[in-house]
Design an enzyme around this catalytic site. Sequence first.
Site, PDB file in Angstrom:
ATOM      1  CG  HIS A 147      -6.939 -34.982  17.016  1.00  0.00           C
ATOM      2  ND1 HIS A 147      -6.931 -35.938  17.975  1.00  0.00           N
ATOM      3  CD2 HIS A 147      -5.658 -34.528  16.934  1.00  0.00           C
ATOM      4  CE1 HIS A 147      -5.712 -36.057  18.476  1.00  0.00           C
ATOM      5  NE2 HIS A 147      -4.918 -35.213  17.877  1.00  0.00           N
ATOM      6  CG  ASP A 191     -10.003 -37.587  16.944  1.00  0.00           C
ATOM      7  OD1 ASP A 191      -9.103 -38.090  16.272  1.00  0.00           O
ATOM      8  OD2 ASP A 191      -9.823 -36.800  17.898  1.00  0.00           O
TER       9      ASP A 191
END
Length: 446
Positions: free
Chosen positions: A107, A110
Site C-alpha cells: 500500500h 506501507d
Amino acid sequence: MTAPFFPNIESISYAGPDSDDPLSFRWYDRDRIVAGRRMEDHLRFAVAYWHSFAADGADIFGAGTLDRPWIAGERSGAMSPMAAAEMKQDAAFEFFAKLGVPYFCFHDADMAPFSGEFRDDAAALAAMVDRAAGKMHETGVKLLWGTANLFTHPRYAAGAATNPDPELFARAAAQVCAVLEATHQLQGENYVLWGGREGYETLLNTDLGREHAQMARFLHMVVEHKHRIGFDGTILLEPKPFEPTKHQYDHDTATVFAFLQRYDLVDEIKVNVEVNHATLAGYDFHHELAYAVNAGILGSVDANAGDDRLGWDVDRFPVSVEQMTLGVYEVLRGGGLGSGGFNFDAKLRRMSIARDDLFHAHIGGMDTVARALLAAASLLESDELESFRRERYAAWDGELGQQILDGKIDLPSLRERTLELPDPISVSGRQEMLENLVARHIERTR
Ligand code: XLS
Ligand code: NI
Ligand code: NI
C-alpha cells in the site's frame, strides 16, 4: 549500506520433506515441474509489505511488541519519517531476497511516510517508489500488486468512493491515481482495490443506491486511467463481508460478480480472493474460488487462515493443507492464476517477537500451499474426481438433458412425459468416498 536486519540468515533453500531444519523448505521446490510448469510459476508467492514490515503487533488492547526499529525510531523522533521508510524498505527487500519469493505487494501507506497531506505523501511515495525500483533491480523481486490505503485516515471514516461528500471521492481518486501510476512504474502485474470502508455502519444514514453508483463511477475511472497510461495489469476487487464496516459492499465473490455485471465492468475487473474473508462470509475458500473460476473472474489469492472460533480477520499464516488443496484444485481446473499469485496477507502473532519468526511464518505458509499444489495436481491428473463428476451429470448430454437445455421442451410436455414413465431413481452422491479420495492424494504427496 545499512547493516543487515536478518544477519543470521543467508537464504532459505529446499531440503525436502524429511528435513528437520526449520529454516528450510520441505515442499516448496521452486524449479520442480508440477502439471507442466515450475512450482514458482504456478504459485507466484508474494510477501505483504504491511503485515510484515509496517505493523509492530499493536492491537486494540496493547502496544506494539515486534522488533521493528524503523517504527520505534520514527515514533521517538530519533529517525525522520523518510529515514524510517528507507530502513524499512532495506529490511523488506533483504527479507524478500533471502526468503526467495518472486513478488511483494504494498500500500502507499506501507512504503512511504504517510502524513495524510496529499502533496507531501505523493512526493514521498514517488521518492520511495524510485528507490524500490532500484531494490527490485538489485534483487530480481517483482511487484505482484499495489494498492492505496483508503481506510486508515480519519477522513475516510464514512468511506472513500462511497462517501456522502464528493470532496472525499475526489481525495480518494487522487490517491488511487498516484498509486496506480506507481504500480505501473514498478511493472506491477495487478492493481488491487479493497474497499476498506466502502459499506455502512447503519442504513439509517445511508443512501445505498447513490453509494453503489458512486463506487461504480470510481471503478470506471480507474479502468479508464489504466488504459490511458497503458497499464496492462489486472484490476482486482477484494471481497470481504464486514470489518471494519458492519457491511461491506464487496461482500463476497457472487456479490462482486453481480455488481460488475450491473455496472458493465465484468470484462475489466476480477477478484482477489482472501481465505479469511471467505470464511468470514460464511463460505469455504473452496467455494469462493470455484465461484470465481465459474464466473471467469478469478484474479489472485490473499493466502492466510482464520481461526475456527474467532469471528474476525485474524490473518494467520496458512496451516491447513486440506483447505488449500481444495482451493488450489479449483485454480488448476480453471487454468491457473494468470497475472495473479498467492500473496501472504498474514501476520505474526504478537508474541512472535524474534526476527526469524518472519521466516518461519512464511516458510510454513509456502510449504502449506506448495504441498497443496502437489496434492491438487495429483488429484487432477488421476482424473478420479473429474470422472466421477462427469459420470454424475452424463445424462445431461443425452436426449432429455439436451432438449431441456436447448429450450426444446416445456413444462406441460414434461408433465405428459412424467405421466407416462416410472418415477426416476436416485443414485449415491458418494460424498464420504470422495472425501477419502482427497485425503488419499494429500497423504501420498511426495
Ligand atoms: C484487509 C485486506 C487488506 C487488503 C489490501 O482485510 O485483506 O489487507 O488485502 O488492502
Ligand atoms: Ni487482503
Ligand atoms: Ni484481510
